[in-house]
Design a protein around this motif. Structure first.
Motif, PDB file in Angstrom:
ATOM      1  N   ILE A  15       0.818  -1.217   0.000  1.00 12.71           N
ATOM      2  CA  ILE A  15       0.000   0.000   0.000  1.00 12.71           C
ATOM      3  C   ILE A  15       0.848   1.261   0.000  1.00 12.71           C
ATOM      4  CG2 ILE A  15      -1.952  -1.150   1.092  1.00 12.71           C
ATOM      5  CD1 ILE A  15      -1.175   0.298   3.707  1.00 12.71           C
ATOM      6  N   ALA A  16       2.163   1.130   0.307  1.00 10.41           N
ATOM      7  CA  ALA A  16       3.039   2.303   0.333  1.00 10.41           C
ATOM      8  C   ALA A  16       3.716   2.528  -1.022  1.00 10.41           C
ATOM      9  CB  ALA A  16       4.080   2.160   1.435  1.00 10.41           C
ATOM     10  N   CYS A  17       4.492   1.549  -1.482  1.00 12.63           N
ATOM     11  CA  CYS A  17       5.285   1.760  -2.698  1.00 12.63           C
ATOM     12  C   CYS A  17       4.630   1.197  -3.957  1.00 12.63           C
ATOM     13  CB  CYS A  17       6.678   1.157  -2.535  1.00 12.63           C
ATOM     14  SG  CYS A  17       6.698  -0.654  -2.443  1.00 12.63           S
ATOM     15  N   GLY A  18       3.639   0.334  -3.813  1.00 16.15           N
ATOM     16  CA  GLY A  18       2.947  -0.223  -4.963  1.00 16.15           C
ATOM     17  C   GLY A  18       3.592  -1.456  -5.559  1.00 16.15           C
ATOM     18  N   ALA A  19       4.626  -1.998  -4.894  1.00 15.16           N
ATOM     19  CA  ALA A  19       5.252  -3.222  -5.398  1.00 15.16           C
ATOM     20  C   ALA A  19       4.219  -4.344  -5.415  1.00 15.16           C
ATOM     21  CB  ALA A  19       6.428  -3.608  -4.511  1.00 15.16           C
ATOM     22  N   ARG A  20       4.329  -5.212  -6.398  1.00 14.47           N
ATOM     23  CA  ARG A  20       3.388  -6.328  -6.554  1.00 14.47           C
ATOM     24  C   ARG A  20       4.172  -7.623  -6.633  1.00 14.47           C
ATOM     25  NH1 ARG A  20      -1.873  -3.689  -8.260  1.00 14.47           N
ATOM     26  NH2 ARG A  20      -1.213  -1.543  -8.252  1.00 14.47           N
ATOM     27  N   SER A  21       3.669  -8.653  -5.977  1.00 17.60           N
ATOM     28  CA  SER A  21       4.343  -9.955  -6.062  1.00 17.60           C
ATOM     29  C   SER A  21       3.343 -11.070  -5.796  1.00 17.60           C
ATOM     30  CB  SER A  21       5.508 -10.036  -5.069  1.00 17.60           C
ATOM     31  OG  SER A  21       5.031  -9.932  -3.744  1.00 17.60           O
ATOM     32  N   ARG A  22       3.653 -12.206  -6.362  1.00 15.93           N
ATOM     33  CA  ARG A  22       2.866 -13.425  -6.160  1.00 15.93           C
ATOM     34  C   ARG A  22       3.866 -14.565  -6.191  1.00 15.93           C
ATOM     35  NH1 ARG A  22      -0.514 -17.163  -9.534  1.00 15.93           N
ATOM     36  NH2 ARG A  22      -2.209 -17.794  -8.176  1.00 15.93           N
ATOM     37  N   ALA A  23       3.832 -15.376  -5.152  1.00 16.84           N
ATOM     38  CA  ALA A  23       4.801 -16.460  -5.035  1.00 16.84           C
ATOM     39  C   ALA A  23       4.498 -17.572  -6.033  1.00 16.84           C
ATOM     40  CB  ALA A  23       4.787 -17.021  -3.617  1.00 16.84           C
ATOM     41  N   GLY A  24       5.543 -18.237  -6.413  1.00 20.46           N
ATOM     42  CA  GLY A  24       5.450 -19.384  -7.296  1.00 20.46           C
ATOM     43  C   GLY A  24       6.847 -19.847  -7.647  1.00 20.46           C
ATOM     44  N   GLU A  25       6.981 -21.120  -7.922  1.00 22.91           N
ATOM     45  CA  GLU A  25       8.291 -21.648  -8.296  1.00 22.91           C
ATOM     46  C   GLU A  25       8.096 -22.919  -9.086  1.00 22.91           C
ATOM     47  OE1 GLU A  25      12.267 -23.284  -6.120  1.00 22.91           O
ATOM     48  OE2 GLU A  25      11.130 -21.702  -5.120  1.00 22.91           O
ATOM     49  N   CYS A  26       8.685 -22.954 -10.262  1.00 19.86           N
ATOM     50  CA  CYS A  26       8.611 -24.138 -11.108  1.00 19.86           C
ATOM     51  C   CYS A  26       9.725 -25.114 -10.704  1.00 19.86           C
ATOM     52  CB  CYS A  26       8.784 -23.754 -12.578  1.00 19.86           C
ATOM     53  SG  CYS A  26       7.417 -22.780 -13.233  1.00 19.86           S
ATOM     54  N   PRO A  27       9.469 -26.430 -10.719  1.00 15.62           N
ATOM     55  CA  PRO A  27      10.487 -27.421 -10.342  1.00 15.62           C
ATOM     56  C   PRO A  27      11.755 -27.318 -11.192  1.00 15.62           C
ATOM     57  CG  PRO A  27       8.341 -28.465 -10.576  1.00 15.62           C
ATOM     58  CD  PRO A  27       8.185 -27.043 -11.014  1.00 15.62           C
ATOM     59  N   GLU A  28      11.626 -27.036 -12.482  1.00 14.29           N
ATOM     60  CA  GLU A  28      12.802 -26.929 -13.352  1.00 14.29           C
ATOM     61  C   GLU A  28      13.218 -25.486 -13.583  1.00 14.29           C
ATOM     62  OE1 GLU A  28      10.198 -29.059 -15.186  1.00 14.29           O
ATOM     63  OE2 GLU A  28      10.891 -30.635 -13.839  1.00 14.29           O
ATOM     64  N   GLY A  29      12.727 -24.554 -12.803  1.00 10.43           N
ATOM     65  CA  GLY A  29      13.055 -23.145 -12.969  1.00 10.43           C
ATOM     66  C   GLY A  29      11.985 -22.424 -13.766  1.00 10.43           C
ATOM     67  N   CYS A  30      11.791 -21.189 -13.431  1.00  9.21           N
ATOM     68  CA  CYS A  30      10.748 -20.388 -14.072  1.00  9.21           C
ATOM     69  C   CYS A  30      11.239 -19.792 -15.388  1.00  9.21           C
ATOM     70  CB  CYS A  30      10.313 -19.261 -13.142  1.00  9.21           C
ATOM     71  SG  CYS A  30       9.418 -19.825 -11.680  1.00  9.21           S
ATOM     72  N   ALA A  31      10.309 -19.622 -16.307  1.00 10.71           N
ATOM     73  CA  ALA A  31      10.579 -18.946 -17.582  1.00 10.71           C
ATOM     74  C   ALA A  31       9.898 -17.590 -17.507  1.00 10.71           C
ATOM     75  CB  ALA A  31      10.024 -19.762 -18.737  1.00 10.71           C
ATOM     76  N   ASP A  32      10.650 -16.583 -17.067  1.00  9.39           N
ATOM     77  CA  ASP A  32      10.061 -15.252 -16.900  1.00  9.39           C
ATOM     78  C   ASP A  32       9.774 -14.581 -18.238  1.00  9.39           C
ATOM     79  OD1 ASP A  32      10.012 -15.355 -14.184  1.00  9.39           O
ATOM     80  OD2 ASP A  32      11.827 -14.167 -13.869  1.00  9.39           O
ATOM     81  N   VAL A  33       8.619 -13.943 -18.303  1.00  6.81           N
ATOM     82  CA  VAL A  33       8.224 -13.156 -19.468  1.00  6.81           C
ATOM     83  C   VAL A  33       7.659 -11.830 -18.967  1.00  6.81           C
ATOM     84  CG1 VAL A  33       7.719 -15.146 -20.940  1.00  6.81           C
ATOM     85  CG2 VAL A  33       5.912 -14.168 -19.534  1.00  6.81           C
ATOM     86  N   ALA A  34       7.742 -10.802 -19.795  1.00  7.28           N
ATOM     87  CA  ALA A  34       7.156  -9.508 -19.452  1.00  7.28           C
ATOM     88  C   ALA A  34       5.638  -9.612 -19.550  1.00  7.28           C
ATOM     89  CB  ALA A  34       7.676  -8.434 -20.395  1.00  7.28           C
ATOM     90  N   ILE A  35       4.956  -9.081 -18.542  1.00  3.74           N
ATOM     91  CA  ILE A  35       3.480  -9.087 -18.532  1.00  3.74           C
ATOM     92  C   ILE A  35       2.992  -7.718 -18.090  1.00  3.74           C
ATOM     93  CG2 ILE A  35       3.201 -11.561 -18.113  1.00  3.74           C
ATOM     94  CD1 ILE A  35       2.766 -10.884 -15.155  1.00  3.74           C
ATOM     95  N   ASP A  36       1.792  -7.385 -18.500  1.00  2.12           N
ATOM     96  CA  ASP A  36       1.129  -6.173 -18.041  1.00  2.12           C
ATOM     97  C   ASP A  36      -0.106  -6.596 -17.273  1.00  2.12           C
ATOM     98  OD1 ASP A  36       2.917  -4.358 -19.178  1.00  2.12           O
ATOM     99  OD2 ASP A  36       1.878  -4.421 -21.110  1.00  2.12           O
ATOM    100  N   LEU A  37      -0.280  -6.019 -16.087  1.00  2.00           N
ATOM    101  CA  LEU A  37      -1.396  -6.361 -15.217  1.00  2.00           C
ATOM    102  C   LEU A  37      -2.240  -5.136 -14.927  1.00  2.00           C
ATOM    103  CD1 LEU A  37       0.624  -8.378 -12.532  1.00  2.00           C
ATOM    104  CD2 LEU A  37      -0.680  -9.313 -14.444  1.00  2.00           C
TER     105      LEU A  37
END
Length: 193
Positions: A15-37
């Motif tokens: 509520i202060a800085c506006g950072a957003r996060s959601r936990a998750g972890e893939c067993p073989e590592g995550c494939a990060d992609v740019a997203i707009d929310l």
């Protein structure tokens, strides 16, 4: 994020800085992609705007259809009253929408949109969706707003034009013709209004 944001997901939002996060972890590592929310509430506001426009366009169409069938003075009086009511249908202003650029994993649904910390992180869950859903709703609103403009111009004439004495039949026929033209499908008839 194909699959991960096909539906609203809870994303921890500071509520202060506006950072957003959601936990998750893939067993073989995550494939990060740019997203707009965007916040789900923003999507709902855009959809509400489109819905109000859709209802107004349907009311305007109903008035124009009735004008084409009004055979006598009493029917024209009712058309004019309906025209005034349709013109006063309220449509909320289109809402401002904040798009949150982030990184995420399409497999596990992890979201990371950091911000410079203010030192007071208090995170609350906020339902978020893919910004593409808002873009689609905005396109519909823009298309409906264009149609609304065309129909409103003719309905305003029906509500306000008063024929000169002895010119009632001529004026009505001219208004009927304008109503028929306005009701004709728009040039891009593949789209539904």
């Amino acid at each position: 994020m194909a699959g991960a944001l096909d539906h609203p997901v809870a994303v921890a939002t500071c509520i202060a800085c506006g950072a957003r996060s959601r936990a998750g972890e893939c067993p073989e590592g995550c494939a990060d992609v740019a997203i707009d929310l965007v916040d789900l509430a923003a999507l709902e506001a855009v959809e509400e705007h489109a819905g109000a426009l859709r209802e107004r366009v349907e009311a305007l169409r109903g008035v124009l259809a009735a004008a084409g069938e009004a055979p006598d003075d009493e029917a024209w009086r009712r058309v004019r009253e309906a025209a005034a009511r349709a013109l006063h249908r309220d449509v909320p202003e289109p809402p401002e929408v904040e798009v949150v650029p982030a990184w995420g994993c399409p497999s596990c649904g992890r979201v990371d949109a950091p911000q410079p910390c203010l030192g007071v992180c208090i995170r609350r869950p906020v339902l978020m969706v893919d910004a593409a859903r808002v873009a689609a709703a905005r396109e519909e609103s823009e298309r409906l707003a264009e149609r609304d403009g065309v129909l409103t111009a003719v309905v305003r004439m029906l509500a306000t034009v008063r024929p000169r004495p002895g010119q009632e039949a001529r004026t009505r026929e001219a208004l009927r013709e304008r109503a028929r033209e306005a009701l004709a499908p728009p040039p891009d008839a593949s789209r539904d209004d």
